[in-house]
Scaffold this motif. Structure first.
Motif, PDB file in Angstrom:
ATOM      1  N   THR A 174      -6.354   1.184  -2.666  1.00  0.00           N
ATOM      2  CA  THR A 174      -4.946   1.610  -2.608  1.00  0.00           C
ATOM      3  C   THR A 174      -4.107   0.553  -1.901  1.00  0.00           C
ATOM      4  N   TRP A 175      -4.624   0.045  -0.789  1.00  0.00           N
ATOM      5  CA  TRP A 175      -3.907  -0.991  -0.032  1.00  0.00           C
ATOM      6  C   TRP A 175      -3.754  -2.248  -0.871  1.00  0.00           C
ATOM      7  N   ASP A 176      -4.805  -2.590  -1.636  1.00  0.00           N
ATOM      8  CA  ASP A 176      -4.712  -3.737  -2.538  1.00  0.00           C
ATOM      9  C   ASP A 176      -3.599  -3.521  -3.558  1.00  0.00           C
ATOM     10  N   MET A 177      -3.489  -2.302  -4.090  1.00  0.00           N
ATOM     11  CA  MET A 177      -2.451  -2.009  -5.071  1.00  0.00           C
ATOM     12  C   MET A 177      -1.060  -2.084  -4.435  1.00  0.00           C
ATOM     13  N   VAL A 178      -0.938  -1.587  -3.212  1.00  0.00           N
ATOM     14  CA  VAL A 178       0.349  -1.666  -2.517  1.00  0.00           C
ATOM     15  C   VAL A 178       0.770  -3.122  -2.345  1.00  0.00           C
ATOM     16  N   LYS A 179      -0.177  -3.984  -2.005  1.00  0.00           N
ATOM     17  CA  LYS A 179       0.142  -5.410  -1.860  1.00  0.00           C
ATOM     18  C   LYS A 179       0.503  -6.029  -3.202  1.00  0.00           C
ATOM     19  N   ARG A 180      -0.154  -5.586  -4.266  1.00  0.00           N
ATOM     20  CA  ARG A 180       0.189  -6.092  -5.596  1.00  0.00           C
ATOM     21  C   ARG A 180       1.610  -5.681  -6.001  1.00  0.00           C
ATOM     22  N   VAL A 181       1.959  -4.424  -5.706  1.00  0.00           N
ATOM     23  CA  VAL A 181       3.299  -3.937  -6.047  1.00  0.00           C
ATOM     24  C   VAL A 181       4.356  -4.684  -5.246  1.00  0.00           C
ATOM     25  N   ASP A 182       4.100  -4.851  -3.955  1.00  0.00           N
ATOM     26  CA  ASP A 182       4.923  -5.708  -3.092  1.00  0.00           C
ATOM     27  C   ASP A 182       6.396  -5.290  -3.079  1.00  0.00           C
ATOM     28  N   ARG A 183       6.611  -4.025  -2.776  1.00  0.00           N
ATOM     29  CA  ARG A 183       7.965  -3.513  -2.627  1.00  0.00           C
ATOM     30  C   ARG A 183       8.055  -2.736  -1.315  1.00  0.00           C
ATOM     31  N   PRO A 184       9.157  -2.851  -0.577  1.00  0.00           N
ATOM     32  CA  PRO A 184       9.248  -2.201   0.742  1.00  0.00           C
ATOM     33  C   PRO A 184       9.264  -0.683   0.685  1.00  0.00           C
ATOM     34  N   ASN A 185       9.590  -0.105  -0.468  1.00  0.00           N
ATOM     35  CA  ASN A 185       9.644   1.356  -0.594  1.00  0.00           C
ATOM     36  C   ASN A 185       8.397   1.917  -1.276  1.00  0.00           C
ATOM     37  N   PHE A 186       7.315   1.127  -1.294  1.00  0.00           N
ATOM     38  CA  PHE A 186       6.067   1.567  -1.921  1.00  0.00           C
ATOM     39  C   PHE A 186       4.928   1.369  -0.928  1.00  0.00           C
ATOM     40  N   GLY A 187       4.303   2.492  -0.504  1.00  0.00           N
ATOM     41  CA  GLY A 187       3.273   2.406   0.526  1.00  0.00           C
ATOM     42  C   GLY A 187       2.135   3.372   0.304  1.00  0.00           C
ATOM     43  N   LEU A 188       1.265   3.471   1.314  1.00  0.00           N
ATOM     44  CA  LEU A 188       0.060   4.289   1.222  1.00  0.00           C
ATOM     45  C   LEU A 188       0.303   5.723   1.642  1.00  0.00           C
ATOM     46  N   CYS A 189      -0.428   6.624   1.002  1.00  0.00           N
ATOM     47  CA  CYS A 189      -0.603   7.990   1.485  1.00  0.00           C
ATOM     48  C   CYS A 189      -2.073   8.111   1.870  1.00  0.00           C
ATOM     49  N   LEU A 190      -2.371   8.212   3.152  1.00  0.00           N
ATOM     50  CA  LEU A 190      -3.748   8.275   3.640  1.00  0.00           C
ATOM     51  C   LEU A 190      -4.173   9.725   3.799  1.00  0.00           C
ATOM     52  N   ASP A 191      -5.311  10.069   3.208  1.00  0.00           N
ATOM     53  CA  ASP A 191      -5.799  11.438   3.176  1.00  0.00           C
ATOM     54  C   ASP A 191      -7.261  11.437   3.599  1.00  0.00           C
ATOM     55  N   THR A 192      -7.550  12.077   4.711  1.00  0.00           N
ATOM     56  CA  THR A 192      -8.924  12.103   5.219  1.00  0.00           C
ATOM     57  C   THR A 192      -9.896  12.655   4.190  1.00  0.00           C
ATOM     58  N   PHE A 193      -9.486  13.690   3.472  1.00  0.00           N
ATOM     59  CA  PHE A 193     -10.365  14.292   2.472  1.00  0.00           C
ATOM     60  C   PHE A 193     -10.812  13.266   1.441  1.00  0.00           C
ATOM     61  N   ASN A 194      -9.856  12.506   0.915  1.00  0.00           N
ATOM     62  CA  ASN A 194     -10.178  11.571  -0.154  1.00  0.00           C
ATOM     63  C   ASN A 194     -10.878  10.313   0.343  1.00  0.00           C
ATOM     64  N   ILE A 195     -10.663   9.958   1.602  1.00  0.00           N
ATOM     65  CA  ILE A 195     -11.431   8.855   2.187  1.00  0.00           C
ATOM     66  C   ILE A 195     -12.880   9.298   2.386  1.00  0.00           C
ATOM     67  N   ALA A 196     -13.053  10.449   3.031  1.00  0.00           N
ATOM     68  CA  ALA A 196     -14.397  10.941   3.334  1.00  0.00           C
ATOM     69  C   ALA A 196     -15.129  11.391   2.075  1.00  0.00           C
ATOM     70  N   GLY A 197     -14.402  11.916   1.115  1.00  0.00           N
ATOM     71  CA  GLY A 197     -15.030  12.405  -0.102  1.00  0.00           C
ATOM     72  C   GLY A 197     -15.731  11.315  -0.882  1.00  0.00           C
ATOM     73  N   HIS A 198     -15.285  10.077  -0.701  1.00  0.00           N
ATOM     74  CA  HIS A 198     -15.883   8.967  -1.445  1.00  0.00           C
ATOM     75  C   HIS A 198     -17.073   8.345  -0.714  1.00  0.00           C
TER      76      HIS A 198
END
Length: 226
Positions: A174-198
């Motif tokens: 997700t962070w890689d994609m945010v850097k690819r998009v490279d816009r100040p109004n586009f960022g991460l939504c961090l979710d413990t469930f989806n981090i831990a689920g993987h």
């Protein structure tokens, strides 16, 4: 995680919906200071005021105004609207264009709600419906970011990996994609469930965890902090 607002009634054997007014009231009573609004909740509310149970964009916008008034009365902030589903990386570019038109409505809805953020879950359509070229994914997301930036005030986008997303299933991707998009109004939504689920959970294990769950999760958080 479910993207359906329905609650299953075991006794009645059917799906039923709590009115959004009631859910907002209960959230306030429980001490919440802010809530997310699902598009499906607005659509369900709009059906009540439309003919033949077929709400149009005006009904949706009226529902958004109603929800904003309720939340203000309950002193609840509307954190964001979600989820803008199945968007980036589509091979079907006609469907892409249809979703761009849908986003134009969403930009109006969030203004009526009084929020400035739209959440986008990373696409989890089958791989055969998506390109594996992540430059296409990032270009699609950049298009949305630019649409949001053109609004006054600007609209932000929170991009979230789901542990079952097709290509972007970790926070690092997700962070890689945010850097690819490279816009100040586009960022991460961090979710413990989806981090831990993987990297942590394994429902097939007696412990509910992978053999290296704790170490892998700690390493992931350490990378995030770094």
């Amino acid at each position: 995680m479910s993207y359906q607002p329905a609650i299953m009634s075991a006794s009645l054997g059917r799906a039923w919906l709590h009115d959004l007014d009631y859910k907002i009231e209960q959230a306030a009573k429980a001490g919440f200071k802010g809530i997310e609004i699902f598009y499906e909740d607005l659509e369900y509310m709009a059906r009540k005021t439309s003919k033949n149970n077929s709400p149009d964009s005006n009904h949706i916008l009226e529902a958004a105004n109603h929800v904003r008034a309720i939340c203000q009365a309950q002193r609840l902030e509307i954190i964001c609207m979600q989820p803008f589903l199945f968007y980036e990386g589509l091979k079907d570019r006609e469907q892409h264009d249809k979703l761009i038109e849908k986003m134009k409505l969403w930009l109006k809805i969030v203004k009526n709600l009084g929020t400035d953020t739209i959440q986008i879950p990373a696409n989890f359509l089958p791989a055969e419906q998506l390109t594996d070229d992540l430059d296409v994914h990032s270009a699609d997301l950049r298009q949305l970011a630019d649409m949001g930036a053109a609004e006054n005030p600007s609209i932000r986008f929170a991009y979230e990996n789901l542990c079952w997303s097709t290509y972007v299933d970790t926070w690092e991707k997700t962070w890689d994609m945010v850097k690819r998009v490279d816009r100040p109004n586009f960022g991460l939504c961090l979710d413990t469930f989806n981090i831990a689920g993987h990297i942590w959970a394994d429902p097939a294990s007696l412990t509910g965890k992978t053999p290296t769950a704790d170490a892998d999760f700690k390493a992931s958080i350490d990378r995030m902090i770094k």
